[in-house]
Enzyme design. Structure first.
Site, PDB file in Angstrom:
ATOM      1  CB  SER A  32      -0.718  -0.373   0.979  1.00  0.00           C
ATOM      2  OG  SER A  32      -1.445  -0.920   1.139  1.00  0.00           O
ATOM      3  CD  GLU A 115      -2.316  -3.423   7.806  1.00  0.00           C
ATOM      4  OE1 GLU A 115      -3.113  -3.874   6.875  1.00  0.00           O
ATOM      5  OE2 GLU A 115      -2.066  -4.954   8.048  1.00  0.00           O
ATOM      6  CD  GLU A 249     -11.613 -16.093   2.650  1.00  0.00           C
ATOM      7  OE1 GLU A 249     -11.953 -16.004   1.672  1.00  0.00           O
ATOM      8  OE2 GLU A 249     -10.522 -15.212   2.067  1.00  0.00           O
TER       9      GLU A 249
END
Length: 279
Positions: A32, A115, A249
């Site tokens: 990012s 995060e 997941e």
């Protein structure tokens, strides 16, 4: 990494000691803001002869150093906020190592937990903040778009968004007293699900008008505004919410094992040296 998927511990980027420096070679993906960043987190393999979780070390990498190349990854929105990063003989001083050699997994786990709290419940601007506020405003301003079925779905999501906001407040209070736990995974998982369901509801609410897309030219954004732009952008950008910061997941696995105490998935590679693992 491209070859690691959601299995962070199987990463292959190598860092080899050279006196007071480390020589790093490898590739990272979905970084990012790498096109704007001066510094980056870098987890690299420093010992291939031990099991994968124990051979990692955590560094800070100066993105202006020779050998660091950033390439844009164009997303479905037309933007490129994510990037590929190629590292070729990058020299990182040992003074930029964070934690002990071989302790990178522990440091990275702490980073990821923080995060996930930041993504899932990083702030509390108040009731009807974020995507639920965007959809609620559209509902109030456009009464001609309403149907009983859409009203029922909006009310259910409004309640879920408020529960998530209040839960986030409790999580931030706990974080102020120490490191975040697996609860951050639940917050991030809920955030991704609500963002996708709400952005989809907004498109249905707007009908054909929701199919318009303002600008699909290639851009390198300074910042990412999840609730900005138009409904089409919000719908497409929300698809990334269940990938970034840990896939949904993987987060479900963490919640199942560390919160609910369910049996973990079998891990046949846990005690095998990384160099002996099939790739």
């Amino acid at each position: 990494e491209p070859g690691a998927g959601s299995d962070l511990a199987s990463l292959a980027t190598r860092a080899e000691r050279d006196g007071d420096h480390w020589i790093v070679n490898g590739q990272k993906v979905w970084t990012s803001g790498a096109h704007k960043a001066r510094w980056a987190i870098l987890v690299a393999r420093t010992d291939p002869d031990v099991p994968k979780h124990r051979g990692l070390t955590y560094f800070l990498c100066d993105m202006t150093d020779p050998g660091v190349e950033v390439r844009p990854l164009r997303q479905i929105t037309g933007e490129a906020e994510f990037n590929e990063v190629f590292l070729t003989d990058v020299r990182i001083p040992d003074s930029l190592r964070l934690g002990e050699v071989g302790e990178g997994w522990r440091v990275a786990t702490a980073t990821l937990m923080n995060e996930r709290v930041a993504i899932g419940s990083g702030s509390d601007p108040g009731r009807e903040s974020g995507m639920i506020g965007v959809v609620a405003r559209t509902w109030r301003q456009r009464p001609e778009l309403r149907t009983p079925e859409l009203h029922a779905r909006l009310m259910r999501l409004w309640v879920e968004a408020e529960v998530a906001r209040q839960t986030g407040r409790r999580l931030r209070q706990k974080l102020a007293a120490g490191q975040p736990g697996p609860e951050g995974s639940a917050a991030k998982l809920t955030f991704a699900r609500l963002a996708q369901q709400l952005s989809g509801l907004e498109l249905e609410l707007l009908g054909a008008e929701g199919l318009r897309y303002g600008d699909w030219t290639m851009k390198r954004p300074e910042v990412v505004e999840f609730t900005g732009k138009d409904a089409g952008y919000r719908y497409l950008r929300a698809k990334g919410n269940s990938i970034e910061g840990g896939t949904s997941e993987i987060l479900r696995n963490i919640i199942a094992e560390r919160v609910l105490g369910l049996p973990p998935e079998p891990r046949t590679d846990k005690d095998v040296p990384w160099k002996d693992l099939p790739r």
